[in-house]
Design a protein around this motif. Structure first.
Motif, PDB file in Angstrom:
ATOM      1  N   ARG A 102       0.795  -1.338   0.056  1.00 45.82           N
ATOM      2  CA  ARG A 102       0.239  -0.185  -0.076  1.00 45.82           C
ATOM      3  C   ARG A 102       0.868   0.975  -0.071  1.00 45.82           C
ATOM      4  O   ARG A 102       2.060   1.057   0.699  1.00 45.82           O
ATOM      5  CB  ARG A 102      -0.870  -0.183   1.230  1.00 45.82           C
ATOM      6  N   ARG A 103       0.373   2.404  -0.753  1.00 43.21           N
ATOM      7  CA  ARG A 103       1.125   3.593  -0.571  1.00 43.21           C
ATOM      8  C   ARG A 103      -0.164   4.496  -0.379  1.00 43.21           C
ATOM      9  O   ARG A 103      -1.061   4.783  -0.939  1.00 43.21           O
ATOM     10  CB  ARG A 103       1.580   4.057  -1.890  1.00 43.21           C
ATOM     11  N   ILE A 104       0.262   5.609   0.524  1.00 42.03           N
ATOM     12  CA  ILE A 104      -0.548   6.548   1.101  1.00 42.03           C
ATOM     13  C   ILE A 104       0.179   7.695   1.033  1.00 42.03           C
ATOM     14  O   ILE A 104       1.253   7.803   1.571  1.00 42.03           O
ATOM     15  CB  ILE A 104      -1.172   6.342   2.560  1.00 42.03           C
ATOM     16  N   THR A 105      -0.385   8.914   0.227  1.00 41.32           N
ATOM     17  CA  THR A 105       0.486  10.202   0.251  1.00 41.32           C
ATOM     18  C   THR A 105      -0.541  10.938   1.261  1.00 41.32           C
ATOM     19  O   THR A 105      -1.578  11.184   1.144  1.00 41.32           O
ATOM     20  CB  THR A 105       0.463  10.624  -1.290  1.00 41.32           C
ATOM     21  N   TYR A 106       0.392  11.844   1.977  1.00 43.05           N
ATOM     22  CA  TYR A 106      -0.171  12.927   3.029  1.00 43.05           C
ATOM     23  C   TYR A 106       0.197  14.207   2.561  1.00 43.05           C
ATOM     24  O   TYR A 106       1.341  14.229   2.257  1.00 43.05           O
ATOM     25  CB  TYR A 106       0.191  12.504   4.270  1.00 43.05           C
ATOM     26  N   ASP A 107      -0.594  15.109   2.382  1.00 47.08           N
ATOM     27  CA  ASP A 107      -0.210  16.556   2.224  1.00 47.08           C
ATOM     28  C   ASP A 107      -0.253  17.327   3.427  1.00 47.08           C
ATOM     29  O   ASP A 107      -1.472  17.574   3.957  1.00 47.08           O
ATOM     30  CB  ASP A 107      -1.266  17.096   1.149  1.00 47.08           C
ATOM     31  N   VAL A 108       0.781  17.512   4.243  1.00 51.98           N
ATOM     32  CA  VAL A 108       0.676  17.804   5.338  1.00 51.98           C
ATOM     33  C   VAL A 108       1.020  19.412   5.529  1.00 51.98           C
ATOM     34  O   VAL A 108       2.137  19.792   4.855  1.00 51.98           O
ATOM     35  CB  VAL A 108       1.824  17.000   6.151  1.00 51.98           C
TER      36      VAL A 108
END
Ligand code: FES
Ligand code: FE
Length: 376
Positions: free
Chosen positions: A185-191
């Motif tokens: 799984r890959r999750i991208t977070y825009d922090v």
């Protein structure tokens, strides 16, 4: 009270403006992200010749591609004719070449200038000289690490040294055979937070008892607030009732081949300066790559890596992904809570670090030293 009057159990943090000032961020881009090895792209994301990915490193856009000989190549994503950005997409595939959308200069996957309209009228043009500008690339742990510096620092004495210092030796990570794992799984977070807040948060566990109920359930020693991850070679031990590193402590997958019995039922966390976090647990590996975009914005790509057969047979990884995804959301929410306060007058002189956070002071000293005129 000034920093010099603080009791010795408290040491000052960086001042608030270092998390908000665009000029300081630019200096960090120049002296840190454009000088050091930067973990950019997972090699397996680009399996075939012509697959490409663009990433921002410091102030530069960089194009990473798989060339015809099977190797990964990286170039500044800038046409050498009049400077148009070559690829605007984040990912994609070209058949044979990269063609600039402006005047159609065409570059091979090895970066060489192969064609340009009316090039026959310019027989003296050196096609290598006017090829794409290459970027240093090194593959490790299945990722392409890039360096924009003319003379890159030693990979062994920077990236690998950070891992060695934390784990005691490189064999300890070698056991996980990270480059052989598959992406579950890959999750991208825009922090919406400065990259340093994210690193500082990852480096301490003082917050674990407050914001990570699921994690402290699995790793009870984290409830004490000690940065257990910072004792050399120490892996936090799973709680007695815990079967696996999953959201409810239930069974995970088989231990990865190579992981030895000392590493079983343990969690290791490693910070690789300037933008990578690695977590090792017996049945998977979690790798975070941070892409600092602005003083108050950082994109984090998080990969959950499992044994290839776990991925190939479509096993359900959601319960183990959910544990660290929740940790990520809790951590990033905390960072986003701090970011707006960095410009408050209350934080103009910064805050303080308690003893279990003192090692963050070393990170602060390092940032200050590297961004000073002395440079890297
Ligand atoms: Fe790329 Fe002219 S700017 S071909
Ligand atoms: Fe945390």
């Amino acid at each position: 009270m000034t920093a010099t009057e603080l009791p010795s159990s408290l040491i000052p943090t960086l001042p608030g403006n270092t998390y908000t000032d665009p000029a300081i961020f630019e200096l960090e881009q120049e002296k840190i992200f454009e000088q050091m090895w930067f973990c950019a792209v997972r090699g397996a994301d680009l399996p075939d010749a012509g697959n490409f990915r663009t990433v921002q490193i410091g102030r530069e856009s960089v194009l990473v591609t798989r060339s015809r000989d099977g190797s990964l190549r990286a170039f500044l994503n800038i046409c050498r004719h009049r400077g148009a950005r070559l690829c605007v997409e984040e990912t994609g595939t070209v058949k044979r070449n990269f063609q600039c959308p402006y005047h159609a200069w065409t570059y091979g996957l090895d970066g060489k200038l192969v064609a340009a309209p009316n090039l026959t009228s310019m027989p003296d043009i050196d096609r290598t000289e006017y090829g794409l500008k290459p970027v240093h690339l090194r593959e490790w742990l299945g990722y392409a690490w890039l360096c924009l510096a003319a003379e890159p620092p030693s990979f062994e004495q920077t990236v690998q040294q950070d891992v060695r210092e934390r784990l005691g030796n490189l064999d300890a990570i070698g056991n996980y055979q990270v480059s052989e794992l598959g992406l579950g799984r890959r999750i991208t977070y825009d922090v919406k937070a400065n990259w340093k807040l994210i690193i500082e948060n990852f480096m301490e566990c003082y917050h674990c008892a407050t914001i990570h109920p699921e994690l402290t359930e699995v790793l009870p020693e984290f409830a004490d607030g000690y940065a257990a991850q910072y004792y050399v070679g120490h892996g936090a031990v799973f709680g007695d009732e815990i079967k696996g590193f999953t959201i409810d402590g239930g069974e995970g997958f088989d231990r990865l081949d190579g992981v030895d019995s000392d590493q079983d039922r343990r969690y290791y966390a490693i910070t690789v300066r300037p933008q990578v976090f690695i977590n090792l647990v017996p049945d998977h590996v979690i790798i975070h790559r941070m892409f600092p975009m602005a003083a108050d914005r950082t994109i984090v790509e998080c990969d959950w890596l499992y044994a290839k057969d776990v991925v190939a047979t479509g096993k359900d990884v959601s319960r183990s992904v959910e544990l660290f995804h929740r940790v990520n959301e809790q951590d990033f929410e905390a960072c986003e809570r701090c970011q707006p306060a960095m410009s408050s007058r209350a934080y103009a002189q910064g805050g303080v670090l308690v003893p279990s956070e003192h090692h963050i002071g070393e990170f602060h000293r390092w940032v200050q030293e590297v961004t000073s005129t002395k440079g890297w």
